[in-house]
Design an enzyme around this catalytic site. Structure first.
Site, PDB file in Angstrom:
ATOM      1  N   HIS A  86      -1.315  -1.088  -8.813  1.00 20.26           N
ATOM      2  CA  HIS A  86      -1.150  -2.452  -8.284  1.00 20.26           C
ATOM      3  C   HIS A  86      -2.426  -3.292  -8.287  1.00 20.26           C
ATOM      4  CE1 HIS A  86       2.860  -1.403  -6.983  1.00 20.26           C
ATOM      5  NE2 HIS A  86       2.436  -0.509  -6.105  1.00 20.26           N
ATOM      6  N   ASP A 135       6.538   5.977 -10.876  1.00 16.51           N
ATOM      7  CA  ASP A 135       6.383   5.677  -9.448  1.00 16.51           C
ATOM      8  C   ASP A 135       7.583   4.815  -9.038  1.00 16.51           C
ATOM      9  OD1 ASP A 135       3.624   5.233  -7.451  1.00 16.51           O
ATOM     10  OD2 ASP A 135       5.317   3.859  -7.134  1.00 16.51           O
ATOM     11  N   HIS A 174       7.633   2.307  -7.281  1.00 14.09           N
ATOM     12  CA  HIS A 174       7.259   0.894  -7.252  1.00 14.09           C
ATOM     13  C   HIS A 174       7.004   0.354  -8.671  1.00 14.09           C
ATOM     14  CE1 HIS A 174       6.100   2.367  -3.159  1.00 14.09           C
ATOM     15  NE2 HIS A 174       6.641   1.208  -2.798  1.00 14.09           N
ATOM     16  N   ASP A 220       6.475   9.190  -5.289  1.00 18.28           N
ATOM     17  CA  ASP A 220       7.288   8.560  -4.236  1.00 18.28           C
ATOM     18  C   ASP A 220       8.715   8.303  -4.711  1.00 18.28           C
ATOM     19  OD1 ASP A 220       6.423   6.632  -6.019  1.00 18.28           O
ATOM     20  OD2 ASP A 220       5.497   5.337  -4.507  1.00 18.28           O
TER      21      ASP A 220
HETATM   22  C1  TV1 Z   1      -0.827   1.183   7.552  1.00 18.64           C
HETATM   23  C2  TV1 Z   1      -0.134   1.995   8.441  1.00 18.64           C
HETATM   24  C3  TV1 Z   1      -0.222   0.686   6.415  1.00 18.64           C
HETATM   25  C4  TV1 Z   1       1.208   2.319   8.189  1.00 18.64           C
HETATM   26  C5  TV1 Z   1       1.778   0.507   5.013  1.00 18.64           C
HETATM   27  C6  TV1 Z   1       4.938   0.696   3.024  1.00 18.64           C
HETATM   28  C7  TV1 Z   1       1.112   0.997   6.160  1.00 18.64           C
HETATM   29  C8  TV1 Z   1       3.102   0.837   4.791  1.00 18.64           C
HETATM   30  C9  TV1 Z   1       1.834   1.829   7.052  1.00 18.64           C
HETATM   31  C10 TV1 Z   1       3.761   0.297   3.610  1.00 18.64           C
HETATM   32  C11 TV1 Z   1       3.746   1.660   5.722  1.00 18.64           C
HETATM   33  C12 TV1 Z   1       4.115  -0.907   1.860  1.00 18.64           C
HETATM   34  C13 TV1 Z   1       4.262  -4.120   1.719  1.00 18.64           C
HETATM   35  C14 TV1 Z   1       3.809  -5.728   3.608  1.00 18.64           C
HETATM   36  C15 TV1 Z   1       4.185  -6.637   1.783  1.00 18.64           C
HETATM   37  C16 TV1 Z   1       3.538  -5.365   2.201  1.00 18.64           C
HETATM   38  C17 TV1 Z   1      -0.080   4.064  -5.003  1.00 18.64           C
HETATM   39  C18 TV1 Z   1       4.247  -8.188   3.704  1.00 18.64           C
HETATM   40  C19 TV1 Z   1       5.701   2.829   6.440  1.00 18.64           C
HETATM   41  C20 TV1 Z   1       0.967   3.307  -5.723  1.00 18.64           C
HETATM   42  C21 TV1 Z   1       2.370   0.278  -1.966  1.00 18.64           C
HETATM   43  C22 TV1 Z   1       3.437  -0.203  -1.013  1.00 18.64           C
HETATM   44  C23 TV1 Z   1       2.845   1.389  -2.891  1.00 18.64           C
HETATM   45  C24 TV1 Z   1       2.945  -1.385  -0.273  1.00 18.64           C
HETATM   46  C25 TV1 Z   1       1.711   1.941  -3.720  1.00 18.64           C
HETATM   47  C26 TV1 Z   1       3.947  -1.894   0.763  1.00 18.64           C
HETATM   48  C27 TV1 Z   1       2.157   2.814  -4.882  1.00 18.64           C
HETATM   49  N1  TV1 Z   1       5.136  -0.090   1.943  1.00 18.64           N
HETATM   50  N2  TV1 Z   1       3.129   2.133   6.804  1.00 18.64           N
HETATM   51  N3  TV1 Z   1       3.263  -0.699   2.863  1.00 18.64           N
HETATM   52  N4  TV1 Z   1       4.612  -6.909   3.160  1.00 18.64           N
HETATM   53  N5  TV1 Z   1       3.449  -3.136   1.299  1.00 18.64           N
HETATM   54  O1  TV1 Z   1       5.461  -4.025   1.685  1.00 18.64           O
HETATM   55  O2  TV1 Z   1       2.987   2.110  -5.766  1.00 18.64           O
HETATM   56  O3  TV1 Z   1       2.909   3.912  -4.423  1.00 18.64           O
HETATM   57  O4  TV1 Z   1       5.055   1.985   5.499  1.00 18.64           O
HETATM   58 ZN    ZN Z   2       4.705   3.753  -5.302  1.00 18.07          ZN
HETATM   59 CA    CA Z   3       7.428   2.446 -11.570  1.00 21.45          CA
END
Ligand code: TV1
Ligand code: ZN
Ligand code: CA
Length: 395
Positions: free
Chosen positions: A156, A191, A193, A281
């Site tokens: 990302h 992944d 995502h 994931d």
């Molecule tokens: C801190 C503590 C951060 C608990 C983040 C899940 C946390 C998440 C947390 C979380 C969580 C996301 C969004 C928020 C857009 C943002 C490595 C406004 C229980 C490659 C990234 C996902 C995936 C980001 C990365 C996503 C990868 N999901 N608990 N955050 N909104 N952010 O949705 O592709 O796997 O979840």
């Molecule tokens: Zn992911």
């Molecule tokens: Ca993917």
């Protein structure tokens, strides 16, 4: 060659920096880099290390990062630490938050803590980027057939912005390095995502094809990656997106989508090197994914791409139920060296065995069948959309 048919041996390079065990995104954060140390301990206990060449654990340099990232963003990553951020020294707070680092205010759902200012942030970035660059180098110089960096796969990160737990985009850096040696590079992303950062960088580049399989429902992060998103200009139809609803299982994912689509991609794009982001994931039981792949199903994607005998770079990515992640990447390491049929299902003693109690101390855990997808009909439409986009690539 005869020794390089499917199931046969490959020269495999493996990168691991033990420093990853001490990287901490903060209490309660879902991203736990220690899962890579757990993977390594399993790989080691299963006796797979002698089957691979260990790469030098050389960190990336600032100038390596500058091959993609902007100067002031790199400078921010180099200079910031929890203390300077907290005290807002030299406007550190503002400079960080503008670039997605720290506590970021969002319009919709309150604050976003995805990309915290962590201790050792700079060394962490140099370490995982260095691993992917070293792995790319091993393929480019012809020293290895498969190269692995489970700490990488941070798809990302943008040129001047952190996103989705990713600060620097090691995949973009690795692909750029591969382009110096190979004419066409294929990027595949399993992944859960969307691989937005990598796709965006190469959206106009006909020498790179990006293919992402992901969950897509209008709200799931990062909300991009619809089927109509196909690249731009010279790179038109060199981006392929396979958007799916939650609940995907092995049968639909592999037989209906992944294998038929990737077989056609290999045929029409005919890559000289393949980069596979193995985000775990998409496994059943993941803390945030919502898909239901088994370890064997996930690994079948690795085995399928390996079978084409094209230089292959394997990277990590997401994965938030950490025992599942370590099982998966250990098994995929076995697939890389051609020993997946030889490693026993019983988890060996390796220092993290207590994490596997819920899965009966077995490498392969039971997938969640009851929430699996039952209607395969919707998948046919997804496949037809993808194959139609691919048909546009034909000269
Ligand atoms: C801190 C503590 C951060 C608990 C983040 C899940 C946390 C998440 C947390 C979380 C969580 C996301 C969004 C928020 C857009 C943002 C490595 C406004 C229980 C490659 C990234 C996902 C995936 C980001 C990365 C996503 C990868 N999901 N608990 N955050 N909104 N952010 O949705 O592709 O796997 O979840
Ligand atoms: Zn992911
Ligand atoms: Ca993917």
């Amino acid at each position: 060659s005869a020794s390089c048919v499917d199931g046969g041996k490959r020269r495999v390079s493996y990168y691991y920096d033990p420093g990853i065990a001490n990287v901490d995104y903060g209490e309660g954060h879902v991203m736990v880099p220690r899962r890579v140390a757990m993977t390594h301990a399993l790989v080691s206990s299963y006796g797979l290390l002698p089957d691979m060449k260990r790469l030098r654990t050389r960190p990336a340099t600032e100038s390596d990062l500058r091959a993609f990232h902007g100067a002031s963003y790199v400078e921010l990553l180099r200079s910031i630490n929890p203390e300077s951020y907290r005290l807002n020294l030299d406007q550190a707070k503002t400079r960080a938050e503008e670039r997605g680092v720290g506590r970021v205010k969002t319009k919709e759902n309150g604050d976003n803590y995805d990309n915290p200012v962590i201790d050792g942030l700079w060394d962490y970035c140099l370490s995982y980027a260095g691993g992917s660059l070293a792995a790319a180098r091993a393929l480019a110089c012809g020293e290895s057939d498969v190269a692995i960096n489970w700490s990488g796969g941070m798809h990302h990160a943008c040129r001047a912005k952190a996103s989705g737990f990713c600060y620097v985009n090691d995949i973009v850096l690795a692909i750029q390095r591969l382009l110096a040696r190979f004419r066409r590079v294929l990027y595949v992303d399993i992944d859960v995502h969307h691989g937005d950062g990598v796709e965006h960088r190469f959206r106009r580049e006909p020498r790179v094809m990006t293919v992402s399989f992901h969950r897509y429902d209008g709200v799931f992060f990062p909300t991009t990656g619809e089927a109509a998103d196909v690249g731009q200009g010279e790179g038109l139809y060199h981006a392929l997106n396979v958007p799916m609803k939650a609940g995907m299982d092995d049968e639909g994912y592999l037989n209906v989508l992944f294998r038929p689509i990737m077989a056609r991609v290999m045929e029409v794009f005919a890559p000289d090197a393949v980069v596979l982001q193995c985000g775990a994931d998409s496994l059943s039981g993941d803390a945030i994914g919502g898909f239901h792949l088994s370890v064997k199903g996930h690994a079948a994607c690795v085995a399928f791409l390996r079978s084409f005998n094209v230089p292959l770079l394997l990277l990590g990515g997401g994965g938030y139920t950490i025992n599942h992640v370590a099982s998966c990447w250990c098994y995929e390491t076995a697939v890389a060296v051609g020993k997946e049929k030889e490693i026993p299902d019983d988890i060996p003693y390796h220092g993290y065995e207590h994490y596997y109690k819920d899965q009966g101390y077995k490498l392969h855990y039971a997938v969640d069948k009851k929430n699996g997808r039952k209607d395969v009909s919707g998948l046919e439409k997804i496949k037809q959309d993808a194959l139609k986009n691919l048909s546009m690539l034909r000269p």
